[in-house]
Design a protein around this motif. Structure first.
Motif, PDB file in Angstrom:
ATOM      1  N   LEU A  22      -0.900   5.783  -4.419  1.00  0.00           N
ATOM      2  CA  LEU A  22      -1.468   4.458  -4.414  1.00  0.00           C
ATOM      3  C   LEU A  22      -3.086   4.639  -4.302  1.00  0.00           C
ATOM      4  CD1 LEU A  22       0.520   2.886  -1.159  1.00  0.00           C
ATOM      5  CD2 LEU A  22       0.409   1.795  -3.385  1.00  0.00           C
ATOM      6  N   ARG A  23      -3.422   5.589  -3.691  1.00  0.00           N
ATOM      7  CA  ARG A  23      -4.881   6.078  -3.553  1.00  0.00           C
ATOM      8  C   ARG A  23      -5.258   6.527  -5.298  1.00  0.00           C
ATOM      9  NH1 ARG A  23      -7.827  10.896  -3.335  1.00  0.00           N
ATOM     10  NH2 ARG A  23      -9.804  10.928  -2.038  1.00  0.00           N
ATOM     11  N   GLU A  24      -4.732   6.984  -6.006  1.00  0.00           N
ATOM     12  CA  GLU A  24      -4.824   7.564  -7.179  1.00  0.00           C
ATOM     13  C   GLU A  24      -4.891   6.245  -8.180  1.00  0.00           C
ATOM     14  OE1 GLU A  24      -3.605  11.362  -9.205  1.00  0.00           O
ATOM     15  OE2 GLU A  24      -2.064   9.913  -9.958  1.00  0.00           O
ATOM     16  N   ARG A  25      -4.362   5.061  -7.735  1.00  0.00           N
ATOM     17  CA  ARG A  25      -4.263   3.920  -8.580  1.00  0.00           C
ATOM     18  C   ARG A  25      -5.321   2.974  -8.120  1.00  0.00           C
ATOM     19  NH1 ARG A  25      -1.254   2.717 -13.205  1.00  0.00           N
ATOM     20  NH2 ARG A  25       0.470   3.989 -13.200  1.00  0.00           N
ATOM     21  N   GLY A  26      -6.037   3.407  -7.083  1.00  0.00           N
ATOM     22  CA  GLY A  26      -7.418   2.745  -6.585  1.00  0.00           C
ATOM     23  C   GLY A  26      -6.718   1.506  -5.459  1.00  0.00           C
ATOM     24  N   LEU A  27      -5.621   1.880  -5.093  1.00  0.00           N
ATOM     25  CA  LEU A  27      -5.382   0.888  -3.861  1.00  0.00           C
ATOM     26  C   LEU A  27      -5.608   1.548  -2.500  1.00  0.00           C
ATOM     27  CD1 LEU A  27      -2.001  -0.450  -5.252  1.00  0.00           C
ATOM     28  CD2 LEU A  27      -3.829  -1.686  -5.041  1.00  0.00           C
ATOM     29  N   THR A  28      -5.649   0.915  -1.453  1.00  0.00           N
ATOM     30  CA  THR A  28      -6.201   1.458  -0.234  1.00  0.00           C
ATOM     31  C   THR A  28      -4.748   1.416   0.730  1.00  0.00           C
ATOM     32  OG1 THR A  28      -8.211   0.427  -0.065  1.00  0.00           O
ATOM     33  CG2 THR A  28      -7.214   1.171   2.041  1.00  0.00           C
ATOM     34  N   PRO A  29      -4.015   2.838   0.904  1.00  0.00           N
ATOM     35  CA  PRO A  29      -3.091   3.186   1.699  1.00  0.00           C
ATOM     36  C   PRO A  29      -3.253   3.091   3.061  1.00  0.00           C
ATOM     37  CG  PRO A  29      -3.730   5.077   0.688  1.00  0.00           C
ATOM     38  CD  PRO A  29      -4.637   4.027  -0.007  1.00  0.00           C
ATOM     39  N   LEU A  30      -2.666   2.710   3.914  1.00  0.00           N
ATOM     40  CA  LEU A  30      -2.351   2.618   5.288  1.00  0.00           C
ATOM     41  C   LEU A  30      -1.246   3.285   6.054  1.00  0.00           C
ATOM     42  CD1 LEU A  30      -4.829   2.412   7.309  1.00  0.00           C
ATOM     43  CD2 LEU A  30      -4.107   0.100   7.931  1.00  0.00           C
ATOM     44  N   VAL A  31      -1.078   4.426   6.231  1.00  0.00           N
ATOM     45  CA  VAL A  31       0.210   5.151   6.359  1.00  0.00           C
ATOM     46  C   VAL A  31       0.221   5.068   8.092  1.00  0.00           C
ATOM     47  CG1 VAL A  31       1.630   7.142   6.603  1.00  0.00           C
ATOM     48  CG2 VAL A  31       0.104   6.489   4.616  1.00  0.00           C
ATOM     49  N   PHE A  32       1.018   4.622   8.571  1.00  0.00           N
ATOM     50  CA  PHE A  32       1.443   4.614   9.980  1.00  0.00           C
ATOM     51  C   PHE A  32       2.671   5.543  10.376  1.00  0.00           C
ATOM     52  CE2 PHE A  32      -0.573   0.298   9.647  1.00  0.00           C
ATOM     53  CZ  PHE A  32      -1.604   0.566  10.312  1.00  0.00           C
TER      54      PHE A  32
END
Length: 450
Positions: A22-32
């Motif tokens: 996701l990060r590589e695609r420019g999205l913001t991941p939020l892992v819980f």
């Protein structure tokens, strides 16, 4: 452009890979992650060695992220233990992701904002509402454009009971039962098994791992004896593909377990579906009783390795499309169903097979397989690569297959990173298509005392 994060549930191998993709695609991941460390579930089987080489256990986007930090990659051809995987890959990857990973935070529910599962309006426009519980007991929620559930199945092992429900008395006998492969290298654990009568229930690779470990203990600790309890009527192809398995470590495990049986280090009990666990010798031991009344008595420890199942309770307000048998996404289930798949590989798959009636909600990794045992880590990496591509509208990349899986050389083969058991029925349904000849073993019928 939607600026809300993509919530990823679970900081295990697939969850962290999803964040990297996701990060590589420019999205913001939020892992819980509910645990206090990344890879908390893997940490519970630190002593188990994986079937896959390092080169098959590192997600490509995660590798690129780590390489930029100066990370020293392990030898691609080596086989790590769970401890190695966590220390040398998962922990550095979580550190590289930084604040995108939040530990000690449990996802306790997901819904569409302002709507329960009955309401139709707004399901394709309103964000997802993710409810959280933190380690200090406080609760809050975050809004997300999508949710990727990579929480796995480790926390929900299948019971000993042959009907999919706990055997009568199974919960009462909990002090005698372990649902994981024992770590015999731990002196405290070793003392619980040395000199005892141990019943191992299961026919998959977890069971084979336990057989190999405990058979060695039988040689060293007088009085140790092992009963291997199988639901199926014979051993058949349980030992797998041996030298024909393209995951060599998995094939070698089967050969070592077969040698333990050939050497008479354990009693094989077939056709035994546990219905009841009764106290024996007061409460110091237990007896296993089958649905036909057969008994295995004088048992000190029971190691139940009968597979895992998904926990869907906290997704009750989400419209999931699940196969009624496997509890896997309906489009994925035919590709992984061990009752009909004879041998070889599971087809690589992605967002098309993982989508649900609820927009932008995905089960990924082992949880996406429901009760099927054929999962490989690299399959999960391909899943989250495809999901990330779809979320940014790159549908060509989402549909493209970028994975070639190794042939198993076995029917109904299970090679997975945490070794869930292959259901006996699945092995029976697929036996004979491409497996090696059945081993020539003396299979003992059920008798009192093991």
């Amino acid at each position: 452009m939607n600026t809300l994060p993509v919530v990823v549930v679970g900081a295990g191998p697939i969850g962290l890979a999803a964040a990297a993709q996701l990060r590589e695609r420019g999205l913001t991941p939020l892992v819980f992650e509910r645990g206090l460390v990344a890879g908390a579930a893997v940490g519970e089987w630190n002593h188990v060695r994986l079937f896959s080489r390092w080169g098959e256990l590192i997600d490509p986007a995660a590798r690129r992220l780590l390489d930029a930090t100066g990370w020293v990659a392990p030898d691609d051809d080596a086989y790590p233990t769970g401890q190695d995987w966590t220390r040398d890959y998962l922990s550095p990857l979580a550190a590289a992701l930084g604040d995108f990973v939040q530990l000690g935070t449990e996802v306790i529910g997901v819904a569409r904002r302002g709507r329960d599962r009955v309401v139709d309006a707004g399901r394709d426009t309103e964000p997802l509402s993710v409810h959280l519980r933190h380690a200090d007991g406080t609760e809050d929620r975050v809004l997300a454009q999508a949710v990727i559930d990579a929480s796995g199945t480790w926390g929900t092992p299948n019971p000993l009971g042959g009907e999919g429900l706990p055997a009568l008395g199974e919960k009462t006998a909990a002090a005698h039962i372990e649902y994981r492969v024992p770590n015999i290298d731990d002196p405290e654990v070793r003392d619980r098994y040395a000199g005892k009568h141990i019943a191992i229930a299961g026919s998959g690779h977890s069971a084979l791992t336990a057989i190999v470990a405990l058979a060695g203990l039988e040689k060293q600790a007088p009085g140790t004896r092992i009963s291997w309890v199988l639901r199926r009527g014979d051993i058949g192809s349980t030992f797998g593909g041996g030298e024909d398995d393209q995951l060599p470590a998995r094939g070698a495990l089967g050969l070592r377990a077969k040698a333990a049986v050939d050497d008479g280090l354990l009693t094989v009990v077939t056709g035994f579906r546990t219905a009841t666990i009764e106290p024996d010798d007061g409460d110091s031991k237990v007896a296993l009783v089958s649905d036909t009344g057969a008994r295995i008595e004088d048992v000190d420890r029971v190691v139940v390795l009968t597979g895992f199942r998904p926990d869907l309770s906290w997704l009750s307000e989400i419209r999931l499309g699940l196969d009624p048998v496997l509890q896997a996404p309906v489009e994925l289930a035919p590709l992984i169903d061990p009752n009909v798949h004879s041998c070889g590989t599971v087809y690589p798959h992605g967002v098309a097979e993982l989508s649900h009636p609820e927009p932008n909600v995905f089960l990924a990794g082992m949880k996406s397989y429901g009760r099927a045992p054929t999962f490989l880590a690299m399959t999960g990496y391909e899943q989250v690569r495809s999901i990330a591509a779809a979320l940014v509208g790159d549908h060509d990349a989402a549909a493209r297959v970028e994975l070639t899986l190794p042939e198993t050389g076995v029917c109904g083969g299970a090679g997975v990173f945490d070794d869930p058991d292959t259901p006996a029925e699945a092995v029976e349904a697929s036996a004979g298509c491409c497996a090696p000849p059945d081993p020539q073993l003396i299979t003992l019928t059920t008798r009192a005392g093991g």
